[in-house]
Scaffold this active site. Structure first.
Site, PDB file in Angstrom:
ATOM      1  N   GLU A 177       0.718 -77.850  27.426  1.00  0.00           N
ATOM      2  CA  GLU A 177       1.943 -78.019  26.631  1.00  0.00           C
ATOM      3  C   GLU A 177       1.919 -79.303  25.789  1.00  0.00           C
ATOM      4  OE1 GLU A 177       6.840 -78.070  26.989  1.00  0.00           O
ATOM      5  OE2 GLU A 177       5.628 -78.482  28.767  1.00  0.00           O
ATOM      6  N   LYS A 214       1.921 -73.546  25.869  1.00  0.00           N
ATOM      7  CA  LYS A 214       3.363 -73.670  25.635  1.00  0.00           C
ATOM      8  C   LYS A 214       3.548 -74.595  24.434  1.00  0.00           C
ATOM      9  CE  LYS A 214       7.829 -74.734  27.724  1.00  0.00           C
ATOM     10  NZ  LYS A 214       8.621 -74.844  28.954  1.00  0.00           N
TER      11      LYS A 214
END
Length: 297
Positions: A177, A214
């Site tokens: 992420e 993500k």
């Protein structure tokens, strides 16, 4: 618990991933939005107890099932806690059909080259071992990109994949992420750099090293479709990053192969003061609209 059935649900299931992983710094803000003021608790234990109660309430809502919510990201204290008399990860998977993930990062280092990389995680191996023992499927760690700085973005992505390989070695699925801050002037340029750096890292993985990504909802439609389609990517998920739920859902629906992993946009409109019927109705409506945007892409 079948790892393969969890992988299949993440890869093929219609739905999104709930981010229930607010930690120390963001918990007071999350509680305030939930209608719990800072004078309602006197120490961290009470504060975390109240946020755990909120998460339990969400997880036990009738609409919170694997039919539309394929996964949930937990904070370590939530993983260690109980929901309806069962360990939280066990409850999520066995009772709700929702795949459990764990937030493993310890926050961000100071800004350098327009980015904030992960703080060192000397206890990561021990935390991963505990996660495996509790039935966690995968992990999440968040870095932040505040500028289209090639050197900084390269460093963020390299670190994310380096830690990701440590997580893979424990048999867990890493969610990589690198968040792009939504308010920066050069967001689109940063997203081009980010896509190219991630692609280079993905191409270098071996066939048995799959990851999830993500990413912040991008400026250009299908900016990350090449990543979603990459054979080393199990799933591409989106963070709401401060966009309102309506804006986040609109952007999400414009991106093929990307599903939601929302935190604030998931809890928007929920309050501690609502009756269970009111609370369950609001969360059901929220789950429906995020689900629709996730499957629209």
């Amino acid at each position: 618990m079948s790892k393969q059935s969890q992988t299949d649900l993440i890869r093929n299931g219609n739905g999104f991933i709930a981010a229930l992983d607010q930690s120390g710094g963001s918990t007071p803000k999350a509680l305030k939005l939930y209608g719990v003021e800072e004078n309602a608790y006197t120490n961290d234990d009470e504060m975390f107890g109240m946020i755990h109660d909120m998460r339990c309430r969400i997880a036990q809502a009738p609409a919170f099932t694997g039919e539309k919510v394929v996964g949930a990201i937990l904070f370590e204290k939530t993983m260690d806690g109980m929901i309806d008399g069962k360990p939280a990860p066990t409850y999520l998977w066995e009772t709700r059909g929702v795949v459990p993930f764990l937030k493993v990062d310890k926050g961000l280092a100071d800004a350098e080259n327009g980015v904030r990389v992960l703080k060192p995680m000397p206890e990561l191996d021990a935390l991963l071992d505990k996660a495996v023992s509790k039935g966690i499927y995968g992990t999440k760690m968040r870095s932040v990109i505040d500028a289209a700085n090639a050197e900084g973005i390269k460093a963020v992505v390299a670190q994310q994949f380096e830690v990701g390989k440590q997580i893979l070695a424990k048999g867990l699925m890493p969610i990589v992420e690198p968040e792009v801050t939504i308010t920066i002037a050069d967001k689109a340029e940063a997203e081009d750099m980010l896509r190219d750096e991630i692609l280079a890292q993905l191409d270098a993985l071996s066939e048995d090293q799959n990851v999830m990504l993500k990413l912040t909802l991008p400026e250009k439609h299908n900016q990350y479709k090449v990543l979603a389609d990459h054979p080393r990517v199990l799933k591409l998920v989106a963070l709401s990053g401060g966009y309102s739920r309506d804006e986040a859902n609109t952007r999400l629906a414009q991106n093929t192969g990307m599903i939601a992993s929302f935190s604030r946009a998931l809890t928007e409109g929920l309050t501690a003061q609502q009756s269970d019927d009111e609370f369950n109705a609001v969360i059901a409506g929220t789950i429906d609209c995020i689900y629709e945007a996730s499957v629209a892409g």
